[in-house]
Design an enzyme around this catalytic site. Structure first.
Site, mmCIF file in Angstrom:
data_model
loop_
_atom_site.group_PDB
_atom_site.id
_atom_site.type_symbol
_atom_site.label_atom_id
_atom_site.label_comp_id
_atom_site.label_asym_id
_atom_site.label_seq_id
_atom_site.Cartn_x
_atom_site.Cartn_y
_atom_site.Cartn_z
ATOM 1 C CG ASP A 25 -40.341 41.192 67.730
ATOM 2 O OD1 ASP A 25 -39.546 40.930 66.804
ATOM 3 O OD2 ASP A 25 -40.224 42.209 68.450
ATOM 4 C CB SER A 26 -40.008 39.146 62.374
ATOM 5 O OG SER A 26 -39.582 37.830 62.642
ATOM 6 C CG ASP A 64 -37.897 38.370 69.634
ATOM 7 O OD1 ASP A 64 -37.046 38.816 70.436
ATOM 8 O OD2 ASP A 64 -38.037 38.800 68.467
ATOM 9 C CE LYS A 93 -34.220 38.341 68.843
ATOM 10 N NZ LYS A 93 -34.729 39.729 68.823
ATOM 11 C CD GLU A 95 -35.986 44.628 69.231
ATOM 12 O OE1 GLU A 95 -36.178 45.863 69.226
ATOM 13 O OE2 GLU A 95 -36.479 43.859 68.381
ATOM 14 C CD GLU A 162 -32.718 43.628 62.669
ATOM 15 O OE1 GLU A 162 -33.026 43.079 63.740
ATOM 16 O OE2 GLU A 162 -33.524 43.862 61.749
HETATM 17 O O1 KIV Z 1 -37.938 38.956 65.198
HETATM 18 C C1 KIV Z 1 -37.000 38.710 64.428
HETATM 19 O O2 KIV Z 1 -37.166 38.129 63.357
HETATM 20 C C2 KIV Z 1 -35.658 39.124 64.831
HETATM 21 C C3 KIV Z 1 -34.545 38.881 63.872
HETATM 22 C C4 KIV Z 1 -34.589 39.836 62.751
HETATM 23 C C5 KIV Z 1 -33.223 38.889 64.557
HETATM 24 O O3 KIV Z 1 -35.499 39.652 65.889
#
Ligand code: KIV
Length: 256
Positions: A25-26, A64, A93, A95, A162
């Site tokens: 999600d970055s 994500d 993934k 959080e 992280e």
């Molecule tokens: O979204 C992302 O890039 C991440 C990484 C920093 C692990 O979750």
């Protein structure tokens, strides 16, 4: 593991032989220009996951789950996880620690593998009061250790750590029977992840302490595009080799 957000980044990372592509999600910060990851939706993530999948990588694709796609209820979370799998992800993934175990279990019951993510979890930026290293004192470290066990017991197949102190990440890694993947967690994790744009020097944000830039492609790209613009302005581009030359008949008919 490296993040990838589209077909080119997926293809390039896969060609480099990375094991895992994280459609993170970055993408919010790195590609879409948002200030944080809270702005991306499940539809955004499905579109980017599908684009990475079109690279047909050998690497595992992790989709994500964005903020609010697994916070409202488990049914909603399972449906959203399924949409990332349908887009091409091999797992998802999410959080958070013990609080997320019901969601992890529900997604696993739908036969979708789940990767956990603990420590500095960017979707909690408002609750954390900023992007800060987590687990610095013993009480906070114990909570993270408990959370890591909760995720492993719930069935996560791996956990991203992280922004946590190195000794804590090493301890979690030693205690868990599943792999850990670190980012800003020191060398003691089983794997490491970096964001594509950080690794390649393509970003426009100050680099975090834990980033190593393996190239500065941003400068190369700006320089190359600057040369193109200068050549267009001077008439040096396009040249004969970049031009479809008209035949003599057409030239004559056009009155040249
Ligand atoms: O979204 C992302 O890039 C991440 C990484 C920093 C692990 O979750």
């Amino acid at each position: 593991m490296v993040t990838a957000y589209d077909e080119p980044s997926g293809r390039l990372c896969d060609a480099a032989g990375v094991d895992v592509l994280l459609v993170g999600d970055s993408v919010a910060n790195t590609v879409l220009g948002y200030p944080d990851t809270l702005h991306v939706t499940i539809d955004d993530m499905a579109r980017h996951t599908a684009a990475v999948a079109r690279a047909t990588p050998s690497a595992l694709i992790v989709g994500d789950l964005p903020w609010m796609s697994y916070h409202v209820g488990t049914d909603d979370a399972v449906r959203n996880a399924a949409s990332l799998v349908r887009a091409g992800a091999g797992c998802v993934k999410l959080e958070g620690g013990a609080i997320r175990t019901p969601v992890v279990e529900a997604i696993l019951q739908a036969q979708i593998p789940v990767m956990g993510h603990l420590g500095l979890t960017p979707q909690s930026v408002l609750a954390m009061g900023g992007y800060r290293v987590q687990g610095r004192d013993l009480d906070a470290a114990k909570l993270l250790l408990d959370d890591s066990h909760a995720l492993a017991d719930a069935g996560c197949f791996a956990i991203v750590l992280e922004g946590v102190p190195d000794a804590l990440a090493a301890r979690i890694t030693a205690e868990l029977g599943i792999p850990t993947i670190g980012i800003g967690a020191g060398p003691g994790t089983d794997g490491q992840v970096l964001v594509f744009h950080d690794l390649l020097g393509l970003g426009n944000r100050p680099l975090a302490k834990f980033v190593r830039e393996y190239a500065q492609l941003g400068m190369l790209v700006t320089e190359a595009i600057g040369r193109f613009a200068a050549d267009v302005r001077s008439g040096a581009f396009p040249g004969a080799e970049e031009t479809y030359a008209a035949g003599a008949d057409l030239r004559a008919a056009l009155g040249e």
